[in-house]
Design a protein around this motif. Structure first.
Motif, PDB file in Angstrom:
ATOM      1  N   ARG A  46       0.855  -1.195   0.000  1.00  0.00           N
ATOM      2  CA  ARG A  46       0.000   0.000   0.000  1.00  0.00           C
ATOM      3  C   ARG A  46       0.888   1.240   0.000  1.00  0.00           C
ATOM      4  NH1 ARG A  46      -5.556   1.390   1.970  1.00  0.00           N
ATOM      5  NH2 ARG A  46      -6.007  -0.645   2.832  1.00  0.00           N
ATOM      6  N   ARG A  47       0.682   2.101  -0.986  1.00  0.00           N
ATOM      7  CA  ARG A  47       1.554   3.257  -1.197  1.00  0.00           C
ATOM      8  C   ARG A  47       1.321   4.361  -0.171  1.00  0.00           C
ATOM      9  NH1 ARG A  47       4.011   3.704  -6.176  1.00  0.00           N
ATOM     10  NH2 ARG A  47       3.811   5.972  -6.233  1.00  0.00           N
ATOM     11  N   ARG A  48       2.425   5.008   0.208  1.00  0.00           N
ATOM     12  CA  ARG A  48       2.351   6.213   1.044  1.00  0.00           C
ATOM     13  C   ARG A  48       2.709   7.456   0.242  1.00  0.00           C
ATOM     14  NH1 ARG A  48       2.349   5.084   6.652  1.00  0.00           N
ATOM     15  NH2 ARG A  48       3.156   7.167   7.052  1.00  0.00           N
ATOM     16  N   ALA A 105      -0.103  -1.383  -4.835  1.00  0.00           N
ATOM     17  CA  ALA A 105       0.684  -1.313  -6.071  1.00  0.00           C
ATOM     18  C   ALA A 105       1.807  -2.335  -6.060  1.00  0.00           C
ATOM     19  CB  ALA A 105       1.249   0.090  -6.237  1.00  0.00           C
ATOM     20  N   LEU A 106       2.354  -2.543  -7.239  1.00  0.00           N
ATOM     21  CA  LEU A 106       3.499  -3.436  -7.424  1.00  0.00           C
ATOM     22  C   LEU A 106       4.763  -2.728  -6.977  1.00  0.00           C
ATOM     23  CD1 LEU A 106       2.558  -4.423 -11.080  1.00  0.00           C
ATOM     24  CD2 LEU A 106       2.216  -5.839  -9.036  1.00  0.00           C
ATOM     25  N   PRO A 107       5.812  -3.495  -6.587  1.00  0.00           N
ATOM     26  CA  PRO A 107       7.117  -2.864  -6.388  1.00  0.00           C
ATOM     27  C   PRO A 107       7.646  -2.354  -7.729  1.00  0.00           C
ATOM     28  CG  PRO A 107       7.312  -5.270  -6.287  1.00  0.00           C
ATOM     29  CD  PRO A 107       5.844  -4.951  -6.383  1.00  0.00           C
ATOM     30  N   GLY A 108       8.430  -1.294  -7.681  1.00  0.00           N
ATOM     31  CA  GLY A 108       9.001  -0.742  -8.912  1.00  0.00           C
ATOM     32  C   GLY A 108       9.323   0.715  -8.760  1.00  0.00           C
ATOM     33  N   GLY A 109       9.954   1.284  -9.782  1.00  0.00           N
ATOM     34  CA  GLY A 109      10.313   2.701  -9.730  1.00  0.00           C
ATOM     35  C   GLY A 109      10.935   3.147 -11.030  1.00  0.00           C
ATOM     36  N   ASN A 110      11.629   4.248 -10.947  1.00  0.00           N
ATOM     37  CA  ASN A 110      12.145   4.904 -12.152  1.00  0.00           C
ATOM     38  C   ASN A 110      13.341   4.179 -12.762  1.00  0.00           C
ATOM     39  OD1 ASN A 110      10.698   7.716 -12.304  1.00  0.00           O
ATOM     40  ND2 ASN A 110      11.090   7.297 -10.142  1.00  0.00           N
ATOM     41  N   LYS A 113      14.750  -5.138  -4.839  1.00  0.00           N
ATOM     42  CA  LYS A 113      15.704  -5.266  -3.729  1.00  0.00           C
ATOM     43  C   LYS A 113      15.618  -4.044  -2.794  1.00  0.00           C
ATOM     44  CE  LYS A 113      19.252  -7.080  -1.570  1.00  0.00           C
ATOM     45  NZ  LYS A 113      19.155  -8.399  -0.926  1.00  0.00           N
ATOM     46  N   GLU A 114      15.599  -2.839  -3.378  1.00  0.00           N
ATOM     47  CA  GLU A 114      15.547  -1.604  -2.572  1.00  0.00           C
ATOM     48  C   GLU A 114      14.272  -1.525  -1.741  1.00  0.00           C
ATOM     49  OE1 GLU A 114      17.886   1.487  -5.634  1.00  0.00           O
ATOM     50  OE2 GLU A 114      15.744   1.724  -5.292  1.00  0.00           O
ATOM     51  N   MET A 118      11.373  -2.022   3.317  1.00  0.00           N
ATOM     52  CA  MET A 118      12.668  -1.333   3.315  1.00  0.00           C
ATOM     53  C   MET A 118      12.526   0.188   3.249  1.00  0.00           C
ATOM     54  SD  MET A 118      14.763  -3.913   3.400  1.00  0.00           S
ATOM     55  CE  MET A 118      16.373  -3.416   2.819  1.00  0.00           C
ATOM     56  N   GLU A 119      11.376   0.680   2.721  1.00  0.00           N
ATOM     57  CA  GLU A 119      11.155   2.125   2.566  1.00  0.00           C
ATOM     58  C   GLU A 119       9.824   2.493   3.228  1.00  0.00           C
ATOM     59  OE1 GLU A 119      11.409   2.586  -1.734  1.00  0.00           O
ATOM     60  OE2 GLU A 119      13.591   2.803  -1.648  1.00  0.00           O
ATOM     61  N   PRO A 120       9.789   2.442   4.585  1.00  0.00           N
ATOM     62  CA  PRO A 120       8.502   2.644   5.278  1.00  0.00           C
ATOM     63  C   PRO A 120       7.885   4.022   5.055  1.00  0.00           C
ATOM     64  CG  PRO A 120      10.323   2.426   6.844  1.00  0.00           C
ATOM     65  CD  PRO A 120      10.883   2.092   5.503  1.00  0.00           C
ATOM     66  N   GLU A 121       8.688   4.983   4.568  1.00  0.00           N
ATOM     67  CA  GLU A 121       8.118   6.301   4.253  1.00  0.00           C
ATOM     68  C   GLU A 121       7.333   6.270   2.937  1.00  0.00           C
ATOM     69  OE1 GLU A 121      11.214   5.379   4.089  1.00  0.00           O
ATOM     70  OE2 GLU A 121      11.938   5.967   2.093  1.00  0.00           O
TER      71      GLU A 121
END
Ligand code: 8DG
Ligand code: MG
Ligand code: MG
Length: 143
Positions: A26-28, A37-42, A58-59, A106-109
């Motif tokens: 769940r996105r913040r 959402a799925l994991p992923g990014g730029n 991994k991140e 890994m990125e709780p924010e």
């Protein structure tokens, strides 16, 4: 305010599959806040889609992935943002390198946490680019 030219960006996101389940969080972040959402990014300069998929998973989750394959691409406009966003989103499919590993937040924010969800019983609300695919009948599982 500093004027910057609006440009499309490229994102790589991953259907990480485990049996008939997918990994969602769940996105913040402002874009799609509180949606699953799925994991992923730029995509970073010089990266392959597979490299970006492995790095972002991994991140964000601590998990290692393997058998990463390209599934499809969608074009997504986020016009309701203070600054409009345009993402070309590359959807990959992967499985865990080690089935015993457990996803970590890994990125709780940026995320409330990761969990496995049955494809036939997905949580609501889904992040709308994902919702759009599900509604169109898209299925990430190998046939
Ligand atoms: P980064 O700094 O790690 O590179 O970026 P991020 O913070 O991980 O970016 P993100 O918002 O998670 O992903 C980038 C964009 O990808 C997002 O703003 C919109 C697009 N996107 C979709 N569908 C999905 C999805 O299911 N999950 C994610 N994470 N992003 C998606 O179009
Ligand atoms: Mg990221
Ligand atoms: Mg992300």
């Amino acid at each position: 305010p500093k004027m910057t030219k609006l440009e499309p960006k490229v994102a790589v996101v991953v259907f990480l599959l485990k049996g008939r389940k997918v990994l969602l969080g769940r996105r913040r972040s402002a874009v799609g806040r509180s949606t699953f959402a799925l994991p992923g990014g730029n995509l970073e300069f010089g990266e392959s889609f597979e490299e970006c998929a492995a790095r972002e998973v991994k991140e964000e989750t601590g998990l290692e992935i393997q058998k990463t394959e390209l599934l499809t691409v969608t074009n997504n406009l986020f016009l309701e943002q203070p600054k409009p966003l345009h993402y070309v989103t590359i959807f990959m499919r992967s499985v865990q390198a080690d089935d015993d590993e457990v996803p970590q937040n890994m990125e709780p924010e940026k995320c409330d946490g990761w969990d496995w969800y049955e494809w036939e019983d997905l949580p609501q609300p889904l992040f709308w680019p994902l919702e759009k695919m599900v509604n169109s009948g898209f299925n990430p599982f190998p046939t």
